[in-house]
Design a protein around this motif. Structure first.
Motif, PDB file in Angstrom:
ATOM      1  N   ASP A 177      32.483 -59.150-130.445  1.00 34.89           N
ATOM      2  CA  ASP A 177      32.070 -58.263-131.531  1.00 34.89           C
ATOM      3  C   ASP A 177      31.231 -57.103-131.028  1.00 34.89           C
ATOM      4  O   ASP A 177      31.334 -55.976-131.527  1.00 34.89           O
ATOM      5  N   THR A 178      30.372 -57.362-130.039  1.00 36.26           N
ATOM      6  CA  THR A 178      29.498 -56.307-129.535  1.00 36.26           C
ATOM      7  C   THR A 178      30.289 -55.129-128.979  1.00 36.26           C
ATOM      8  O   THR A 178      29.907 -53.969-129.166  1.00 36.26           O
ATOM      9  N   ASP A 179      31.402 -55.406-128.293  1.00 46.12           N
ATOM     10  CA  ASP A 179      32.236 -54.327-127.754  1.00 46.12           C
ATOM     11  C   ASP A 179      32.952 -53.583-128.870  1.00 46.12           C
ATOM     12  O   ASP A 179      33.094 -52.357-128.836  1.00 46.12           O
ATOM     13  N   LEU A 180      33.429 -54.320-129.861  1.00 49.60           N
ATOM     14  CA  LEU A 180      34.158 -53.685-130.964  1.00 49.60           C
ATOM     15  C   LEU A 180      33.251 -52.780-131.777  1.00 49.60           C
ATOM     16  O   LEU A 180      33.621 -51.640-132.125  1.00 49.60           O
ATOM     17  N   ALA A 182      30.429 -51.423-130.822  1.00 48.07           N
ATOM     18  CA  ALA A 182      29.935 -50.322-129.994  1.00 48.07           C
ATOM     19  C   ALA A 182      30.911 -49.157-129.947  1.00 48.07           C
ATOM     20  O   ALA A 182      30.503 -47.998-129.781  1.00 48.07           O
ATOM     21  N   HIS A 183      32.209 -49.457-130.113  1.00 47.44           N
ATOM     22  CA  HIS A 183      33.228 -48.413-130.059  1.00 47.44           C
ATOM     23  C   HIS A 183      33.730 -48.000-131.442  1.00 47.44           C
ATOM     24  O   HIS A 183      34.722 -47.274-131.557  1.00 47.44           O
ATOM     25  N   GLY A 184      33.045 -48.459-132.502  1.00 42.91           N
ATOM     26  CA  GLY A 184      33.395 -48.016-133.846  1.00 42.91           C
ATOM     27  C   GLY A 184      34.728 -48.526-134.341  1.00 42.91           C
ATOM     28  O   GLY A 184      35.439 -47.821-135.075  1.00 42.91           O
ATOM     29  N   PHE A 185      35.079 -49.763-133.986  1.00 45.39           N
ATOM     30  CA  PHE A 185      36.362 -50.338-134.400  1.00 45.39           C
ATOM     31  C   PHE A 185      36.496 -50.346-135.924  1.00 45.39           C
ATOM     32  O   PHE A 185      35.572 -50.717-136.644  1.00 45.39           O
ATOM     33  N   HIS A 186      37.654 -49.935-136.413  1.00 44.83           N
ATOM     34  CA  HIS A 186      37.929 -49.854-137.850  1.00 44.83           C
ATOM     35  C   HIS A 186      38.601 -51.133-138.334  1.00 44.83           C
ATOM     36  O   HIS A 186      39.580 -51.603-137.744  1.00 44.83           O
ATOM     37  N   ASP A 187      38.084 -51.692-139.409  1.00 49.16           N
ATOM     38  CA  ASP A 187      38.602 -52.913-140.022  1.00 49.16           C
ATOM     39  C   ASP A 187      39.597 -52.524-141.113  1.00 49.16           C
ATOM     40  O   ASP A 187      39.218 -51.949-142.132  1.00 49.16           O
ATOM     41  N   THR A 190      38.785 -54.413-144.648  1.00 50.27           N
ATOM     42  CA  THR A 190      37.711 -53.887-145.496  1.00 50.27           C
ATOM     43  C   THR A 190      37.800 -52.379-145.664  1.00 50.27           C
ATOM     44  O   THR A 190      37.098 -51.802-146.498  1.00 50.27           O
ATOM     45  N   LYS A 191      38.656 -51.733-144.845  1.00 50.23           N
ATOM     46  CA  LYS A 191      38.814 -50.275-144.846  1.00 50.23           C
ATOM     47  C   LYS A 191      37.484 -49.574-144.546  1.00 50.23           C
ATOM     48  O   LYS A 191      37.148 -48.535-145.134  1.00 50.23           O
ATOM     49  N   ALA A 192      36.753 -50.147-143.607  1.00 48.22           N
ATOM     50  CA  ALA A 192      35.472 -49.595-143.183  1.00 48.22           C
ATOM     51  C   ALA A 192      35.250 -49.965-141.727  1.00 48.22           C
ATOM     52  O   ALA A 192      36.065 -50.659-141.112  1.00 48.22           O
ATOM     53  N   ALA A 193      34.148 -49.494-141.172  1.00 44.15           N
ATOM     54  CA  ALA A 193      33.798 -49.890-139.806  1.00 44.15           C
ATOM     55  C   ALA A 193      33.650 -51.400-139.742  1.00 44.15           C
ATOM     56  O   ALA A 193      33.102 -52.027-140.654  1.00 44.15           O
ATOM     57  N   TYR A 194      34.157 -51.987-138.666  1.00 46.99           N
ATOM     58  CA  TYR A 194      34.117 -53.436-138.528  1.00 46.99           C
ATOM     59  C   TYR A 194      32.683 -53.943-138.524  1.00 46.99           C
ATOM     60  O   TYR A 194      31.837 -53.488-137.750  1.00 46.99           O
ATOM     61  N   ASP A 195      32.425 -54.920-139.407  1.00 49.90           N
ATOM     62  CA  ASP A 195      31.127 -55.562-139.508  1.00 49.90           C
ATOM     63  C   ASP A 195      31.338 -57.056-139.347  1.00 49.90           C
ATOM     64  O   ASP A 195      31.915 -57.714-140.216  1.00 49.90           O
ATOM     65  N   PRO A 196      30.895 -57.629-138.231  1.00 45.82           N
ATOM     66  CA  PRO A 196      31.112 -59.064-138.011  1.00 45.82           C
ATOM     67  C   PRO A 196      30.583 -59.941-139.147  1.00 45.82           C
ATOM     68  O   PRO A 196      31.132 -61.017-139.406  1.00 45.82           O
ATOM     69  N   ALA A 197      29.548 -59.470-139.845  1.00 44.87           N
ATOM     70  CA  ALA A 197      28.980 -60.264-140.932  1.00 44.87           C
ATOM     71  C   ALA A 197      29.947 -60.443-142.090  1.00 44.87           C
ATOM     72  O   ALA A 197      29.731 -61.320-142.945  1.00 44.87           O
ATOM     73  N   SER A 198      31.021 -59.649-142.123  1.00 48.33           N
ATOM     74  CA  SER A 198      32.022 -59.797-143.187  1.00 48.33           C
ATOM     75  C   SER A 198      32.827 -61.078-143.033  1.00 48.33           C
ATOM     76  O   SER A 198      33.537 -61.467-143.973  1.00 48.33           O
ATOM     77  N   ASP A 274      39.105 -42.516-134.468  1.00 51.91           N
ATOM     78  CA  ASP A 274      39.222 -43.072-135.815  1.00 51.91           C
ATOM     79  C   ASP A 274      38.944 -44.574-135.851  1.00 51.91           C
ATOM     80  O   ASP A 274      39.076 -45.199-136.908  1.00 51.91           O
ATOM     81  N   GLY A 275      38.598 -45.152-134.711  1.00 51.42           N
ATOM     82  CA  GLY A 275      38.316 -46.571-134.666  1.00 51.42           C
ATOM     83  C   GLY A 275      39.539 -47.452-134.539  1.00 51.42           C
ATOM     84  O   GLY A 275      39.456 -48.665-134.730  1.00 51.42           O
ATOM     85  N   THR A 276      40.665 -46.850-134.195  1.00 46.75           N
ATOM     86  CA  THR A 276      41.935 -47.570-134.128  1.00 46.75           C
ATOM     87  C   THR A 276      42.369 -47.759-132.685  1.00 46.75           C
ATOM     88  O   THR A 276      42.289 -46.819-131.882  1.00 46.75           O
ATOM     89  N   PHE A 277      42.844 -48.957-132.343  1.00 48.09           N
ATOM     90  CA  PHE A 277      43.434 -49.161-131.026  1.00 48.09           C
ATOM     91  C   PHE A 277      44.741 -48.371-130.941  1.00 48.09           C
ATOM     92  O   PHE A 277      45.642 -48.534-131.775  1.00 48.09           O
ATOM     93  N   THR A 278      44.839 -47.532-129.921  1.00 54.43           N
ATOM     94  CA  THR A 278      46.004 -46.666-129.732  1.00 54.43           C
ATOM     95  C   THR A 278      46.515 -46.810-128.307  1.00 54.43           C
ATOM     96  O   THR A 278      45.720 -46.842-127.358  1.00 54.43           O
ATOM     97  N   ALA A 279      47.835 -46.893-128.172  1.00 53.65           N
ATOM     98  CA  ALA A 279      48.431 -46.978-126.839  1.00 53.65           C
ATOM     99  C   ALA A 279      48.248 -45.661-126.108  1.00 53.65           C
ATOM    100  O   ALA A 279      48.543 -44.589-126.646  1.00 53.65           O
TER     101      ALA A 279
END
Length: 334
Positions: A177-180, A182-187, A190-198, A274-279
């Motif tokens: 979670d810390t890596d995700l 830190a890089h602004g991973f998009h969930d 929830t359609k928001a920044a990933y929050d592990p507490a969700s 945008d917080g999205t994993f992209t190739a």
């Protein structure tokens, strides 16, 4: 539908139409040239002759001197230790894998170790080989046990595309979670920044699994009490099929690896603005390695870097030339 056969026990089916252009997915993918493998061109056998036989699939380093490997039939977990310049299983016969309660024979295709245990990605129960059953299983470390029952199971059949029993989940990786965050991973859920507490009870990271049939990577929060899950992201790998996934903490790359279905190519996926994993980059296999049926791919941790290089391992499901493990290198990066 176009069926592309390959040397191993699998085949992959590719849809003919791509973006309405009437091109096959294989043709569309083959057009761009992949970049040269960024590591050394030489590849060496990394096991003694005849040790594993066929069906060795996923690989994952657990430390610089230990590697987990899984065989998909019969489902077996191996703990690999150094043997000179090679790797050997200890114990030699490995550990038989079962579903919770001691049932079945999981077709274990991918493996990763996390703070929550050892996790495998599976395509089916080999006792019912014609029935697709994509899922994730968790195991405790085997020690001297001859067999292991899964301590939890997440069956993902209802959340994934319907696929043939031999075209399901092939690879698995875990990203903390810390890596995700830190890089602004998009969930995407929830359609928001990933929050592990969700996701209470999901552990300390997300699990990424690769589907062979269409080359898509799916990210899940897995409720560690077992069974419950939430899909957090759906990620095109840039490849027509995925055979293994590998997270590289030193670069932040999520690697997707393909076998001879796509000439041994790999792609690197990174979180964009945008917080999205992209190739991003797509790489050819090392020039010194024939087009083997490599279903496993693992990169040694940063602490194992020597002379500017990190070891890379591939597992060959077809056991070509009586070897199932091969080693190469990637440059170390801080």
């Amino acid at each position: 539908m176009l069926t592309v056969h390959r040397r191993g026990r699998k085949c992959v089916t590719v849809a003919l139409a791509v973006a309405g252009l009437g091109l096959s997915a294989a043709t569309a993918h083959a057009a761009p040239d992949a970049d040269a493998w960024p590591g050394g061109s030489d590849v060496a056998n990394a096991d003694s002759s005849g040790v594993f036989g066929e069906n060795l699939s996923g690989l994952a380093f657990s430390s610089p001197t230990a590697v987990w490997a899984v065989k998909n039939g019969p489902g077996t977990l191996y703990h690999l230790v150094p043997d000179g310049s090679n790797w050997r299983p200890d114990p030699a016969e490995g550990t038989a894998l079962h579903y919770p309660g001691g049932k079945g024979d999981p077709d274990a295709e991918g493996v990763v170790e996390t703070p929550e245990g050892i996790f495998t990605a599976t395509e089916r129960d080999n006792d019912h080989g014609d029935v697709s059953k994509p899922g994730v299983l968790r195991y405790a470390e085997p020690g001297t046990a001859e067999a292991l029952d899964a301590t939890a199971e997440w069956e993902l059949t209802d959340d994934l595309p319907k696929v043939d029993s031999n075209e399901g989940l092939e690879g698995i990786a875990w990203i903390p979670d810390t890596d995700l965050t830190a890089h602004g991973f998009h969930d995407e859920h929830t359609k928001a920044a990933y929050d592990p507490a969700s996701y209470p009870g999901h552990g300390s990271g997300l699990y990424f699994v690769g589907l062979e049939a269409d080359g898509t990577v799916y990210a899940y929060a897995l409720d560690q009490s077992g069974g419950g899950y939430t899909r957090v992201a759906t990620i095109p790998s840039g490849l027509p099929a995925v055979m293994d996934l590998e997270y590289e903490p030193r670069t932040g790359h999520l690697w997707a690896a393909c076998d001879d279905t796509c000439k041994g190519h790999t792609t690197t996926l990174d979180i964009d603005a945008d917080g999205t994993f992209t190739a991003g980059a797509e790489y050819d296999r090392p020039s010194g390695m024939p087009d083997y049926n490599n279903e496993g791919f693992a990169i040694a941790p940063q602490s194992a870097c020597a002379n500017g290089n990190a070891a890379v391992l591939w597992s060959d499901d077809a056991n070509d030339d009586d070897h199932a493990l091969r080693s190469g290198t990637l440059p170390c990066q801080g």
